[in-house]
Design an enzyme around this catalytic site. Structure first.
Site, PDB file in Angstrom:
ATOM      1  N   ARG A 221       0.861  -1.181   0.000  1.00 33.80           N
ATOM      2  CA  ARG A 221       0.000   0.000   0.000  1.00 33.80           C
ATOM      3  C   ARG A 221       0.897   1.230   0.000  1.00 33.80           C
ATOM      4  O   ARG A 221       1.923   1.272   0.694  1.00 33.80           O
ATOM      5  CB  ARG A 221      -0.913   0.030   1.237  1.00 33.80           C
ATOM      6  CG  ARG A 221      -2.058  -0.963   1.198  1.00 33.80           C
ATOM      7  CD  ARG A 221      -3.114  -0.614   0.132  1.00 33.80           C
ATOM      8  NE  ARG A 221      -4.220  -1.568   0.088  1.00 33.80           N
ATOM      9  CZ  ARG A 221      -4.272  -2.638  -0.711  1.00 33.80           C
ATOM     10  NH1 ARG A 221      -3.278  -2.892  -1.533  1.00 33.80           N
ATOM     11  NH2 ARG A 221      -5.318  -3.434  -0.694  1.00 33.80           N
ATOM     12  N   HIS A 269      -1.188  -0.072 -10.008  1.00 31.12           N
ATOM     13  CA  HIS A 269      -1.819  -1.028  -9.077  1.00 31.12           C
ATOM     14  C   HIS A 269      -2.351  -2.265  -9.812  1.00 31.12           C
ATOM     15  O   HIS A 269      -3.532  -2.603  -9.733  1.00 31.12           O
ATOM     16  CB  HIS A 269      -2.953  -0.340  -8.291  1.00 31.12           C
ATOM     17  CG  HIS A 269      -3.282  -1.047  -7.010  1.00 31.12           C
ATOM     18  ND1 HIS A 269      -3.689  -0.402  -5.871  1.00 31.12           N
ATOM     19  CD2 HIS A 269      -3.240  -2.365  -6.680  1.00 31.12           C
ATOM     20  CE1 HIS A 269      -3.903  -1.277  -4.902  1.00 31.12           C
ATOM     21  NE2 HIS A 269      -3.637  -2.489  -5.375  1.00 31.12           N
TER      22      HIS A 269
HETATM   23  P1  NDP Z   1      -1.139 -11.091   5.442  1.00 27.33           P
HETATM   24  O1  NDP Z   1      -2.092 -10.465   6.405  1.00 27.33           O
HETATM   25  O2  NDP Z   1      -1.288 -12.542   5.137  1.00 27.33           O
HETATM   26  O3  NDP Z   1       0.368 -10.872   5.944  1.00 27.33           O
HETATM   27  C1  NDP Z   1       0.811  -9.672   6.490  1.00 27.33           C
HETATM   28  C2  NDP Z   1       2.254  -9.847   6.956  1.00 27.33           C
HETATM   29  O4  NDP Z   1       2.737  -8.582   7.417  1.00 27.33           O
HETATM   30  C3  NDP Z   1       2.376 -10.819   8.135  1.00 27.33           C
HETATM   31  O5  NDP Z   1       3.558 -11.564   8.009  1.00 27.33           O
HETATM   32  C4  NDP Z   1       2.480  -9.878   9.342  1.00 27.33           C
HETATM   33  O6  NDP Z   1       3.198 -10.409  10.441  1.00 27.33           O
HETATM   34  C5  NDP Z   1       3.241  -8.724   8.735  1.00 27.33           C
HETATM   35  N1  NDP Z   1       3.034  -7.501   9.509  1.00 27.33           N
HETATM   36  C6  NDP Z   1       1.872  -6.861   9.761  1.00 27.33           C
HETATM   37  N2  NDP Z   1       2.082  -5.776  10.529  1.00 27.33           N
HETATM   38  C7  NDP Z   1       3.404  -5.751  10.791  1.00 27.33           C
HETATM   39  C8  NDP Z   1       4.234  -4.886  11.549  1.00 27.33           C
HETATM   40  N3  NDP Z   1       3.738  -3.834  12.200  1.00 27.33           N
HETATM   41  N4  NDP Z   1       5.557  -5.159  11.603  1.00 27.33           N
HETATM   42  C9  NDP Z   1       6.074  -6.232  10.961  1.00 27.33           C
HETATM   43  N5  NDP Z   1       5.338  -7.096  10.215  1.00 27.33           N
HETATM   44  C10 NDP Z   1       4.018  -6.850  10.140  1.00 27.33           C
HETATM   45  O7  NDP Z   1      -1.219 -10.225   4.110  1.00 27.33           O
HETATM   46  P2  NDP Z   1      -1.018 -10.698   2.581  1.00 27.33           P
HETATM   47  O8  NDP Z   1       0.310 -11.336   2.453  1.00 27.33           O
HETATM   48  O9  NDP Z   1      -2.211 -11.428   2.098  1.00 27.33           O
HETATM   49  O10 NDP Z   1      -1.041  -9.274   1.834  1.00 27.33           O
HETATM   50  C11 NDP Z   1      -0.151  -8.226   2.217  1.00 27.33           C
HETATM   51  C12 NDP Z   1      -0.648  -6.917   1.644  1.00 27.33           C
HETATM   52  O11 NDP Z   1      -0.435  -6.876   0.244  1.00 27.33           O
HETATM   53  C13 NDP Z   1      -2.167  -6.687   1.782  1.00 27.33           C
HETATM   54  O12 NDP Z   1      -2.490  -6.163   3.061  1.00 27.33           O
HETATM   55  C14 NDP Z   1      -2.455  -5.701   0.684  1.00 27.33           C
HETATM   56  O13 NDP Z   1      -2.408  -4.387   1.180  1.00 27.33           O
HETATM   57  C15 NDP Z   1      -1.322  -5.911  -0.317  1.00 27.33           C
HETATM   58  N6  NDP Z   1      -1.810  -6.410  -1.614  1.00 27.33           N
HETATM   59  C16 NDP Z   1      -1.519  -5.700  -2.751  1.00 27.33           C
HETATM   60  C17 NDP Z   1      -1.952  -6.146  -3.981  1.00 27.33           C
HETATM   61  C18 NDP Z   1      -1.627  -5.384  -5.235  1.00 27.33           C
HETATM   62  O14 NDP Z   1      -2.226  -5.613  -6.275  1.00 27.33           O
HETATM   63  N7  NDP Z   1      -0.655  -4.494  -5.231  1.00 27.33           N
HETATM   64  C19 NDP Z   1      -2.747  -7.380  -4.115  1.00 27.33           C
HETATM   65  C20 NDP Z   1      -2.966  -8.060  -2.877  1.00 27.33           C
HETATM   66  C21 NDP Z   1      -2.518  -7.577  -1.672  1.00 27.33           C
HETATM   67  P3  NDP Z   1       2.655 -11.724  11.241  1.00 27.33           P
HETATM   68  O15 NDP Z   1       2.850 -12.868  10.272  1.00 27.33           O
HETATM   69  O16 NDP Z   1       3.546 -11.825  12.405  1.00 27.33           O
HETATM   70  O17 NDP Z   1       1.220 -11.465  11.540  1.00 27.33           O
END
Ligand code: NDP
Length: 306
Positions: A221, A269
Site C-alpha cells: 500500500r 496497481h
Molecule cells: P497477510 O495479512 O497474510 O500478511 C501480512 C504480513 O505482514 C504478516 O507476516 C504480518 O506479520 C506482517 N506484519 C503486519 N504488521 C506488521 C508490523 N507492524 N511489523 C512487521 N510485520 C508486520 O497479508 P497478505 O500477504 O495477504 O497481503 C499483504 C498486503 O499486500 C495486503 O495487506 C495488501 O495491502 C497488499 N496487496 C496488494 C496487492 C496489489 O495488487 N498491489 C494485491 C494483494 C494484496 P505476522 O505474520 O507476524 O502477523
C-alpha cells in the site's frame, strides 16, 4: 435475505452473474441501488463510502473483495461485525510473476537502457548485481514470494511481526529485527498490510538502515512509504531505484514527482488483481457460514488491522 455489493466505480456484471449462479435463491443488490436494505445480511465491499453499511440493520458479516482491508477499516462507521478477506494462491502467483519480472528487468538494467534510449545513448553495461532480497511482510503473499526467490537461488531475509521459521529464509521480527532484515538486501520488497503501525513505516530513518544503493519495490500500500523520504533517498543515492505499484492517492495525481523521476518506475496497481472465480467461491462459502453462524474463512483480526 440478500447480499449487497458495496463496490463503487466498477462493472460488477460478471461478479453478480457468478454469485447468482451459485446462490440462485439469494437476491444480489448493488450499491447505491439497494431496494430493500433491511433484507441485507451479507455485504461484499471494496473502498465503500464511509457509513454506507449502516443502512443494513440485519447485516451479519462483511467480506472484503480483495486481500487488503485497510480501505474498509478506515470507515469510522464500520459496523463491529466479522470481516474476512480474499486469500488466493492465484493472487500469490500473479504477485510472484510481477515481482520476478521487475527483478529481472532491474538485473538487465532495462530502466537505465530505457533512459539511454531517450537520449540516443549507446552504453552497454553488464547485469546489475542483485543477490540478496528482503521481503517485508511474511503473510500469505510474502511467504510465497520469499519461497519463490529462495528457489531461484537468491539469498532471502524476511521480516514480520511474529518470528517465522521458513525454509531457506533468514527471518527477523519486530522493530528490533528490522535493521538486520534489510541490512544486506540489494532489493527490498514491501508486502506489509497498511495499519496504524505500518503507515509511513518506510521513512527517512528506515531507509538509512537499507544497504546503500538498494532497490525498493512497493506492492503493498502506498501509505506505508513516506513519499518525500523516498524521493530524498533516491536523490541522495541511498536508494538506487524504486518500482511502485501502489500509492497514497490513486490514481497517482498527474503532478506527482514519481511520474517523472528518472529512478522511479510506476505501474497502476496491477501487480496482483483479485481473481473473480476464487473470490466468488470464498464469498459464497462465507455467505453460507454467516447464515449458519460458523466462523468465516480468512477472518481479519480487528485489533491487528489485518
Ligand atoms: P497477510 O495479512 O497474510 O500478511 C501480512 C504480513 O505482514 C504478516 O507476516 C504480518 O506479520 C506482517 N506484519 C503486519 N504488521 C506488521 C508490523 N507492524 N511489523 C512487521 N510485520 C508486520 O497479508 P497478505 O500477504 O495477504 O497481503 C499483504 C498486503 O499486500 C495486503 O495487506 C495488501 O495491502 C497488499 N496487496 C496488494 C496487492 C496489489 O495488487 N498491489 C494485491 C494483494 C494484496 P505476522 O505474520 O507476524 O502477523
Amino acid at each position: 435475505m440478500s447480499i449487497a455489493l458495496v463496490i463503487p466505480d466498477r462493472d460488477l456484471s460478471r461478479l453478480v452473474a457468478a454469485l447468482q449462479q451459485h446462490l440462485p435463491e439469494v437476491v444480489i443488490e448493488q450499491w447505491p441501488n439497494i431496494n430493500q436494505p433491511e433484507q441485507v445480511e451479507f455485504a461484499v465491499v471494496w473502498k465503500q463510502p464511509a457509513g454506507s453499511l449502516q443502512q443494513f440493520p440485519a447485516l451479519k458479516a462483511i467480506q472484503s473483495y480483495g486481500a487488503g482491508v485497510d480501505s474498509i477499516l478506515r470507515d469510522p462507521h464500520l459496523p463491529a461485525l466479522p470481516l474476512s478477506r480474499i486469500v488466493d494462491p492465484k493472487l500469490a502467483m500473479a504477485m510472484i510473476r510481477y515481482l520476478d519480472a521487475v527483478l529481472r528487468s532491474y538485473q538487465l538494467r532495462l530502466d537505465q537502457f530505457a533512459r539511454q534510449q531517450q537520449l540516443a545513448q549507446w552504453r552497454p553495461r553488464g547485469p546489475r548485481p542483485i543477490n540478496h532480497i528482503c521481503v517485508l511482510g511474511l503473510g500469505e503473499l510474502g511467504q510465497a514470494v520469499a519461497a519463490h526467490f529462495v528457489d531461484e537461488g537468491f539469498s532471502v531475509t524476511g521480516w514480520s511481526r511474529s518470528l517465522k521459521q521458513l525454509a531457506g529464509v533468514q527471518c527477523f521480527a519486530g522493530t528490533d529485527g528490522f535493521p538486520a532484515a534489510v541490512a544486506a538486501a540489494d532489493l527490498v520488497i514491501c508486502l506489509l498490510p497498511l495499519t496504524s503501525l505500518t503507515e509511513a513505516l518506510l521513512n527517512e530513518q528506515q531507509f538509512a538502515l537499507f544497504k546503500k544503493g538498494a532497490i525498493l519495490i512497493n506492492v503493498a500500500r502506498g501509505a506505508i512509504v513516506d513519499d518525500r523520504a523516498l524521493l530524498a533517498a533516491l536523490d541522495s543515492e541511498q536508494l538506487q531505484a524504486a518500482c511502485l505499484d501502489v500509492f497514497s492517492q490513486e490514481p497517482l495525481p498527474a503532478a506527482h514527482p514519481f511520474w517523472s523521476h528518472p529512478k522511479v518506475t510506476v505501474t497502476p496497481h496491477i501487480s496482483a488483481v483479485t481473481n473473480i472465480d476464487t473470490a466468488v467461491n470464498q464469498i459464497v462459502e462465507n455467505y453460507r457460514r454467516s447464515q449458519a453462524g460458523t466462523p468465516l474463512l480468512h477472518q481479519v483480526d480487528s485489533d491487528k488491522e489485518y
